[in-house]
Design an enzyme around this catalytic site. Structure first.
Site, PDB file in Angstrom:
ATOM      1  N   LYS A  22       0.973  -1.127  -0.069  1.00 11.08           N
ATOM      2  CA  LYS A  22       0.125  -0.003  -0.035  1.00 11.08           C
ATOM      3  C   LYS A  22       0.988   1.285   0.059  1.00 11.08           C
ATOM      4  O   LYS A  22       0.680   2.292  -0.688  1.00 11.08           O
ATOM      5  CB  LYS A  22      -1.130  -0.029   1.301  1.00 11.08           C
ATOM      6  CG  LYS A  22      -1.520   1.477   1.632  1.00 11.08           C
ATOM      7  CD  LYS A  22      -2.433   1.396   2.851  1.00 11.08           C
ATOM      8  CE  LYS A  22      -1.743   1.614   4.102  1.00 11.08           C
ATOM      9  NZ  LYS A  22      -1.371   2.692   4.389  1.00 11.08           N
ATOM     10  N   ASN A  23       1.766   1.433   0.679  1.00  6.39           N
ATOM     11  CA  ASN A  23       2.568   2.550   0.982  1.00  6.39           C
ATOM     12  C   ASN A  23       3.886   2.949  -0.031  1.00  6.39           C
ATOM     13  O   ASN A  23       4.002   3.775  -0.218  1.00  6.39           O
ATOM     14  CB  ASN A  23       3.327   2.622   2.391  1.00  6.39           C
ATOM     15  CG  ASN A  23       2.187   2.686   3.503  1.00  6.39           C
ATOM     16  OD1 ASN A  23       1.035   2.996   3.082  1.00  6.39           O
ATOM     17  ND2 ASN A  23       2.516   2.325   4.870  1.00  6.39           N
ATOM     18  N   ARG A  94      -3.595  11.088   4.532  1.00  3.90           N
ATOM     19  CA  ARG A  94      -2.652  11.678   4.704  1.00  3.90           C
ATOM     20  C   ARG A  94      -1.836  11.826   3.456  1.00  3.90           C
ATOM     21  O   ARG A  94      -1.377  12.631   2.896  1.00  3.90           O
ATOM     22  CB  ARG A  94      -1.647  11.493   5.924  1.00  3.90           C
ATOM     23  CG  ARG A  94      -0.712  12.203   5.821  1.00  3.90           C
ATOM     24  CD  ARG A  94       0.406  12.051   6.892  1.00  3.90           C
ATOM     25  NE  ARG A  94       1.604  12.517   7.176  1.00  3.90           N
ATOM     26  CZ  ARG A  94       1.902  13.677   7.406  1.00  3.90           C
ATOM     27  NH1 ARG A  94       0.721  14.607   7.699  1.00  3.90           N
ATOM     28  NH2 ARG A  94       3.027  14.386   7.303  1.00  3.90           N
ATOM     29  N   CYS A 118      -4.766  12.902  12.579  1.00  4.41           N
ATOM     30  CA  CYS A 118      -5.430  11.531  12.401  1.00  4.41           C
ATOM     31  C   CYS A 118      -5.328  10.799  13.706  1.00  4.41           C
ATOM     32  O   CYS A 118      -4.789  11.182  14.817  1.00  4.41           O
ATOM     33  CB  CYS A 118      -4.901  10.717  11.325  1.00  4.41           C
ATOM     34  SG  CYS A 118      -3.202  10.235  11.862  1.00  4.41           S
ATOM     35  N   ARG A 123       0.461  14.978  13.048  1.00  2.00           N
ATOM     36  CA  ARG A 123       1.098  14.795  11.466  1.00  2.00           C
ATOM     37  C   ARG A 123       1.359  15.952  10.748  1.00  2.00           C
ATOM     38  O   ARG A 123       0.876  16.169  10.018  1.00  2.00           O
ATOM     39  CB  ARG A 123       0.347  13.526  10.877  1.00  2.00           C
ATOM     40  CG  ARG A 123       0.348  12.387  11.703  1.00  2.00           C
ATOM     41  CD  ARG A 123      -0.314  11.339  10.993  1.00  2.00           C
ATOM     42  NE  ARG A 123       0.406  10.658  10.098  1.00  2.00           N
ATOM     43  CZ  ARG A 123       0.305   9.506   9.450  1.00  2.00           C
ATOM     44  NH1 ARG A 123      -1.130   9.151   9.256  1.00  2.00           N
ATOM     45  NH2 ARG A 123       1.266   9.016   8.389  1.00  2.00           N
ATOM     46  N   PRO A 124       2.126  16.713  11.273  1.00  2.35           N
ATOM     47  CA  PRO A 124       2.318  18.249  10.556  1.00  2.35           C
ATOM     48  C   PRO A 124       3.159  17.893   9.218  1.00  2.35           C
ATOM     49  O   PRO A 124       3.371  16.604   8.850  1.00  2.35           O
ATOM     50  CB  PRO A 124       3.548  18.832  11.620  1.00  2.35           C
ATOM     51  CG  PRO A 124       3.884  17.697  12.418  1.00  2.35           C
ATOM     52  CD  PRO A 124       3.002  16.739  12.499  1.00  2.35           C
ATOM     53  N   MET A 125       3.428  19.066   8.396  1.00  2.00           N
ATOM     54  CA  MET A 125       4.126  19.168   7.179  1.00  2.00           C
ATOM     55  C   MET A 125       5.184  19.861   7.154  1.00  2.00           C
ATOM     56  O   MET A 125       5.786  20.194   5.982  1.00  2.00           O
ATOM     57  CB  MET A 125       3.077  19.423   5.937  1.00  2.00           C
ATOM     58  CG  MET A 125       1.961  18.615   5.878  1.00  2.00           C
ATOM     59  SD  MET A 125       2.292  17.361   4.752  1.00  2.00           S
ATOM     60  CE  MET A 125       2.707  18.136   3.054  1.00  2.00           C
ATOM     61  N   ASP A 126       5.789  20.171   8.373  1.00  2.39           N
ATOM     62  CA  ASP A 126       7.089  20.957   8.331  1.00  2.39           C
ATOM     63  C   ASP A 126       8.281  20.406   7.520  1.00  2.39           C
ATOM     64  O   ASP A 126       9.133  21.257   6.904  1.00  2.39           O
ATOM     65  CB  ASP A 126       7.393  21.457   9.667  1.00  2.39           C
ATOM     66  CG  ASP A 126       7.684  20.367  10.403  1.00  2.39           C
ATOM     67  OD1 ASP A 126       6.966  19.336  10.589  1.00  2.39           O
ATOM     68  OD2 ASP A 126       9.005  20.052  11.175  1.00  2.39           O
ATOM     69  N   ASP A 308       4.590   0.509  12.102  1.00  2.00           N
ATOM     70  CA  ASP A 308       3.401   0.107  11.600  1.00  2.00           C
ATOM     71  C   ASP A 308       3.128  -1.343  11.851  1.00  2.00           C
ATOM     72  O   ASP A 308       1.924  -2.166  11.703  1.00  2.00           O
ATOM     73  CB  ASP A 308       3.408   0.007   9.884  1.00  2.00           C
ATOM     74  CG  ASP A 308       3.206   1.457   9.465  1.00  2.00           C
ATOM     75  OD1 ASP A 308       3.752   1.698   8.193  1.00  2.00           O
ATOM     76  OD2 ASP A 308       3.087   2.423  10.400  1.00  2.00           O
ATOM     77  N   ILE A 330       8.148   6.818  16.856  1.00  2.00           N
ATOM     78  CA  ILE A 330       7.764   7.534  15.483  1.00  2.00           C
ATOM     79  C   ILE A 330       6.465   8.350  15.840  1.00  2.00           C
ATOM     80  O   ILE A 330       6.424   9.424  15.253  1.00  2.00           O
ATOM     81  CB  ILE A 330       7.330   6.567  14.532  1.00  2.00           C
ATOM     82  CG1 ILE A 330       8.816   5.544  14.249  1.00  2.00           C
ATOM     83  CG2 ILE A 330       7.209   7.250  13.376  1.00  2.00           C
ATOM     84  CD1 ILE A 330       9.920   6.278  13.838  1.00  2.00           C
ATOM     85  N   ARG A 400      -8.777  -0.116   4.503  1.00  2.00           N
ATOM     86  CA  ARG A 400      -7.667   0.720   4.063  1.00  2.00           C
ATOM     87  C   ARG A 400      -6.492  -0.020   3.797  1.00  2.00           C
ATOM     88  O   ARG A 400      -6.023   0.642   2.515  1.00  2.00           O
ATOM     89  CB  ARG A 400      -7.414   1.896   5.035  1.00  2.00           C
ATOM     90  CG  ARG A 400      -8.615   2.846   5.176  1.00  2.00           C
ATOM     91  CD  ARG A 400      -8.362   3.997   5.923  1.00  2.00           C
ATOM     92  NE  ARG A 400      -7.008   4.660   5.419  1.00  2.00           N
ATOM     93  CZ  ARG A 400      -6.590   5.902   5.855  1.00  2.00           C
ATOM     94  NH1 ARG A 400      -6.756   6.276   7.186  1.00  2.00           N
ATOM     95  NH2 ARG A 400      -5.579   6.303   5.264  1.00  2.00           N
TER      96      ARG A 400
END
Ligand code: EPZ
Length: 422
Positions: A22-23, A94, A118, A123-126, A308, A330, A400
């Site tokens: 999936k990833n 995401r 979530c 889960r920032p995007m910096d 995971d 993580i 998912r």
């Protein structure tokens, strides 16, 4: 909402085919935005997240179609592209943020909604923003959207990430393939899904070296061509099903499994008394003898123990002999499966990023609730070994990331069925 009913039914024996990752697929699909020519993916997994990414790419103007019952995905973005990824799709997943780098590289601008938090964290995007800014992108945050643009196209640069973010590595590498000049990414993530992405980009004509190490070098090219690429085996699905015979007893062969995808995880299984044998078709897994032994686990970026698989490993350790400590390094909130496992009789104490699991002889079936993708499957695993019935609700989380989970476990003798919800 559907539920899944599982009932402890003794040892599991049989064969489980492992699907494409999936990833990996979720980063390979946006790569189609980098080229005007068609990109075809084979060995694609049939999952709701893949359908979400399909809808997102179609909303951007790409043509996406699934063939052979979804195992083959053909994509083409030769037409005019819409640079905006809307919140109503991005909030569902995401990984939608992985269109940011390709859109910037192809169009010179992009408007991508922030994914929002979530269940497992903010889960920032910096790290993504810093990495793309290093390539010359100007990125502003306005009304929940990242507005990104470049003056005169992206330019190669040397950039070191503060943390080996998987998604930020993927966005940087995809964007840098079309930047002017050479880029070097330091402290890059080393996950097998990134290696798979680079191998696909190379098939498309990208010039990249160092994938799988902490330093990736990309020589920008003027354009990329189409390609056909097989999605790598899903190491998280693999590890999940390896835990089924570990928890229930018996012996299961996971087709397509490779030890190099999960070396740290396999070492932990060995320490816990689980044997993993490489066969011509994959990996054969069985409990060596008697009860599983307690082990300590620390989640880390690859090649460390995968975050995971932390929830699934906790399910195994609930019935281990002794006390185990799991440290989640993580994500800031990835123990929500613990209270649900405790409803089944598990003894767990959570303090911040540490969970201490005091092994018990047997778990007892109970109604439990899935909170996120990997937590949902850890409850299924626990239910397979528990006495009595377990009903896991909100299994849309499960769909998912796991295709046909009931079918795959039924084939090994599990007592499992899906109960259609309203
Ligand atoms: C990928 O997410 C995976 N998703 C996740 O799998 C996986 O758990 C994660 O990598 C870690 O291995 C996909 O590949 C689609 P990160 P990603 O950026 O890229 C923080 C699953 O169950 N961070 O490596 O989002 C972040 O909050 C999913 O299949 C920042 O602070 O992970 C997290 O705490 C869950 N700023 C940590 O870094 C940023 O800009 C790791 O995130 C980006 C990340």
């Amino acid at each position: 909402m559907d539920s899944i009913l599982v009932k402890g039914n003794g040892p599991l024996n049989g064969v489980i085919p492992i699907a494409g990752a999936k990833n990996a697929c979720l980063t390979l699909m946006p790569a189609t935005l980098l080229s005007e020519e068609p990109l075809t993916l084979t060995n694609a997994p049939r999952l709701s997240d893949i359908r979400t990414m399909t809808s997102l790419l179609q909303s951007l103007g790409a043509e996406v179609s699934a063939l052979q019952d979804g195992k083959v995905i053909t994509m083409s973005s030769h037409g005019m592209l819409n640079p905006t990824a809307d919140y109503d799709i991005v909030r569902k997943m995401r990984a939608s943020n992985l269109v940011l780098g390709p859109l910037l590289a192809r169009l010179g601008h992009a408007v991508v909604s922030l994914p929002g938090g979530c269940a497992i964290g903010a889960r920032p995007m910096d790290i993504h923003i810093d990495a793309l800014a290093a390539l010359g992108a100007e990125i502003d945050l306005r009304d929940g959207y990242l507005h990104a643009k470049t003056q005169g196209g992206l330019k190669g640069a040397v950039h070191e990430m503060r943390f080996a973010s998987v998604g930020a590595t993927e966005n940087f590498v995809m964007a840098a393939t079309l930047a002017k000049g050479t880029s070097v990414l330091k402290n890059a993530a080393r996950e097998p899904e990134i290696v798979d992405l680079v191998q696909c980009l190379r098939r498309m004509g990208a010039e990249i070296e160092g994938e799988g190490t902490s330093t990736i070098t990309i020589q920008g090219v003027d354009r990329l061509r189409g390609a056909t690429h097989p999605v790598v085996t899903d190491r998280i699905e693999l590890g999940t099903y390896m835990l089924a015979p570990a928890i229930c007893g018996g012996e299961v062969e996971c087709l397509g499994g490779r030890i190099d995808l999960l070396a740290a995880f396999c070492e932990k299984l060995d320490e816990a008394g689980i044997s993993v044998t490489e066969t011509e078709k994959g990996l054969k897994v069985a409990r060596r003898n008697g009860r599983v032994k307690a082990v300590n686990v620390v989640t880390e970026p690859f090649p460390g123990f995968p975050t995971d698989l932390q929830a699934q490993m906790m399910a195994l350790l609930c019935t281990a002999e002794g006390t185990s400590v799991l440290e989640e390094k993580i994500f800031e909130n990835r123990f929500m499966h613990a209270p649900e496992l405790m409803r089944m009789g598990a003894r767990i104490e959570v303090h911040g990023g540490h969970a201490t699991v005091y092994g018990v002889e047997k778990l007892r079936g109970a109604p439990v609730m899935a909170t996120d993708l990997r937590a949902s499957v850890s409850l299924i695993l626990a239910g397979l070994a528990a006495e009595g019935e377990t009903v896991v609700s909100r299994v849309y989380h499960l769909d998912r990331g796991y295709e046909r989970v009931e079918e795959k476990l039924l084939a090994c003798g599990a007592h499992i069925e899906r109960i259609s919800g309203s």
